[in-house]
Structures are given as C-alpha cells and as structure tokens.
Design a protein around this motif. Structure first.
Motif, mmCIF file in Angstrom:
data_model
loop_
_atom_site.group_PDB
_atom_site.id
_atom_site.type_symbol
_atom_site.label_atom_id
_atom_site.label_comp_id
_atom_site.label_asym_id
_atom_site.label_seq_id
_atom_site.Cartn_x
_atom_site.Cartn_y
_atom_site.Cartn_z
ATOM 1 N N UNK A 66 -2.730 31.335 -3.303
ATOM 2 C CA UNK A 66 -3.952 31.621 -4.067
ATOM 3 C C UNK A 66 -4.981 30.515 -3.885
ATOM 4 N N UNK A 67 -4.529 29.264 -3.926
ATOM 5 C CA UNK A 67 -5.467 28.148 -3.771
ATOM 6 C C UNK A 67 -6.070 28.111 -2.372
ATOM 7 N N UNK A 96 -14.668 28.649 -1.187
ATOM 8 C CA UNK A 96 -15.557 27.545 -1.559
ATOM 9 C C UNK A 96 -16.221 26.944 -0.315
ATOM 10 N N UNK A 97 -15.451 26.811 0.761
ATOM 11 C CA UNK A 97 -16.000 26.245 1.995
ATOM 12 C C UNK A 97 -17.059 27.179 2.577
ATOM 13 N N UNK A 153 -14.634 20.620 -4.769
ATOM 14 C CA UNK A 153 -14.229 19.299 -5.228
ATOM 15 C C UNK A 153 -13.137 19.354 -6.277
ATOM 16 N N UNK A 154 -13.299 20.241 -7.255
ATOM 17 C CA UNK A 154 -12.284 20.322 -8.306
ATOM 18 C C UNK A 154 -10.949 20.789 -7.753
ATOM 19 N N UNK A 155 -10.967 21.777 -6.862
ATOM 20 C CA UNK A 155 -9.715 22.273 -6.293
ATOM 21 C C UNK A 155 -9.058 21.221 -5.408
ATOM 22 N N UNK A 156 -9.866 20.464 -4.683
ATOM 23 C CA UNK A 156 -9.338 19.384 -3.853
ATOM 24 C C UNK A 156 -8.565 18.372 -4.691
ATOM 25 N N UNK A 162 -18.159 13.687 -6.727
ATOM 26 C CA UNK A 162 -17.217 13.168 -5.739
ATOM 27 C C UNK A 162 -15.855 13.798 -6.000
ATOM 28 N N UNK A 163 -15.060 13.925 -4.950
ATOM 29 C CA UNK A 163 -13.707 14.477 -5.079
ATOM 30 C C UNK A 163 -12.753 13.656 -4.237
ATOM 31 N N UNK A 164 -11.625 13.293 -4.815
ATOM 32 C CA UNK A 164 -10.631 12.490 -4.098
ATOM 33 C C UNK A 164 -9.484 13.367 -3.616
ATOM 34 N N UNK A 165 -8.839 12.913 -2.570
ATOM 35 C CA UNK A 165 -7.562 13.472 -2.158
ATOM 36 C C UNK A 165 -6.761 12.361 -1.488
ATOM 37 N N UNK A 166 -5.447 12.422 -1.630
ATOM 38 C CA UNK A 166 -4.549 11.436 -1.040
ATOM 39 C C UNK A 166 -3.455 12.191 -0.300
#
Length: 266
Positions: free
Chosen positions: A101-102, A109-110, A119-122, A166-170
């Motif tokens: 689903x995500x 979104x893209x 950003x929120x989903x990321x 801003x959106x983070x991902x690791x």
C-alpha cells in the motif's frame, strides 16, 4: 555492470544482472525515481528495478546527505536483513501488509510532486524499517544518538513552519538523507550548521551543489536550534536526483589512469 555490458555489447535486462550483486546495484541501473519490484519467481529473476519517473520529473527536489560517521557497520546490511527475515514478526507484517500500500502511495506522491505526502511517508517508512531492526533478535542498532538528534531537529523545523519542509530517511547506517525542495536548502543547511557547528572544516562543510548563505530569524533559532553538538556532522553533501550510469568520454574524468591503476587525487 553497465560498463561491462557496453564493452562486450551485452543487451537485455541489466537490472537482473546487477541484482545478483545487491538490491542497491539493481536500483542504480536506472536514473530518477526507481521502484524495485519484489518479484515472485523462486530464482529471483523477476526481482527487477523499474523507473517510476526520470530525474527531470521533479526539478525542485534536493537531497542533503548528513554524514555523521564513516565507520564500518557492526552488522552488515545483508547479514542484518537475513537475521530480520528469520526472527522479526514485524518485518513479515511489514512486507505483507504495509509495503504494498505504501509503495503505491509513494509512487502517486512522486508523480504528483506532492512533497507533503512524499515527505511524511518517507519519514514514517524509515521509522518503521528501523523498528524492524529493533524487533530483530538479537536487535540491530543502525541509528545512533546523532541520528536521533537529526530526526528531532527535522521535526522541530517542520513544526516551526507548520508543514513538512524536510524529510529524513536512514538506511542501514547512522547517516541521514534529507529530502527537501530547492527553496528550503539554504535555510535548513544553516540550521544544521548552527546545530552541529563544524569543528575544523568550515570551508568544506557543504559539498556538491552550491548552497546560498541564509540568515535565520531569531524565532526560528529559538524554536529549532537547541543544544548544539559541535563537530557531530562531518559534512553535508548537497545533490539531487540524477541519471543512471553514464559513459565518460573525457579521460580527465576517469578514476583510473592509462595503466589501469587508481589516479592520485593530490
């Protein structure tokens, strides 16, 4: 893979060949925004990467890599994922019930260039991935205290502006990848500089694409920049979505010399 295919005139699905090396390799065969398909075949030959949109699709999107550590990981990505597959019920739930689903939502979104949704989903998906690492037995800790400091900083920055700026991902490591738009880069880079003052490399703290200087309002500083940690971020790499593998005809850009050995940089 791309270079050898060109050299020997190999045609076909190079993503499949690269996948035998790693998932990262198969995704890197294409430029822009890429989906790595799970596949159904036992031999994994249909686990391929497909392009969702070219690198020109979202020209305002920027990427900031905040490097906090260059140390070797205690648990490698491949070994860690296998342990998670074997021991984490959350990973099984994530793969079966959450990711499909995500993934569809992320591609939407893209395509719509919706940064708020993107950003929120990321961030949510990054958080859940690291929750599966904690759910693994023995648990795996890829994030460190500085990673969590950056996460909190991003949330304070967004809260101050009242929206996702801003959106983070690791991934399997402590270094943060920050997504933002071009008009936010200068301000957020200055926020990072104030939050993690460079110890010795102030003139080389930001690398890659140029970044303008920004003056921060006092109310932003008071709300976002709390308890600075000098020297915690080694440097910031500023870049943007790019193309797939490129053929370099200019010998001056080659990493190897005419003798086939690595060139000296200095």
């Amino acid at each position: 893979v791309s270079a050898l295919a060109r050299l020997y005139g190999v045609e076909g699905e190079l993503s499949e060949v690269a996948r035998r090396g790693s998932g990262s390799a198969c995704r890197s065969m294409l430029g822009g925004f890429v989906q790595w398909q799970r596949g159904e075949r036992p031999d994994g030959r249909d686990s391929l990467a497909l392009q969702v949109a070219p690198e020109t699709h979202w020209p305002e999107l920027r990427v900031l890599v905040l490097v906090v550590s260059g140390e070797k990981k205690h648990v490698g990505s491949t070994a860690g994922m296998q342990t998670s597959v074997d021991t984490s019920p959350l990973l099984k739930h994530r793969a079966e019930a959450v990711v499909p689903e995500r993934l569809a939502l992320m591609m939407r979104h893209i395509r719509e260039r919706d940064f708020e949704g993107f950003g929120q989903l990321t961030m949510k998906d990054s958080n859940q991935f690291h929750a599966t690492c904690l759910d693994t037995f023995p648990p795996i800790f890829y994030l460190n205290d500085l990673s969590r400091h950056i996460i909190a900083l991003a949330h304070r920055f967004n809260a101050h502006h009242g929206r996702t700026k801003v959106a983070y991902t690791f991934d399997a490591g402590p270094n943060a990848v920050i997504f933002t738009l071009a008009d936010t880069v200068a301000e957020f880079v200055e926020v990072v500089r104030r939050s993690f003052p460079p110890a010795t490399n102030g003139d080389q703290f930001v690398r890659g694409l140029p970044v303008d200087l920004a003056s921060l309002p006092e109310e932003l500083l008071a709300a976002v920049v709390t308890d600075p940690v000098p020297g915690a971020v080694q440097y910031i790499l500023h870049t943007k979505p790019g193309p797939g593998p490129q053929l370099l005809d200019d010998p001056s850009q080659h990493l190897l010399g005419v003798d086939g050995l690595p060139r000296r940089c200095a």
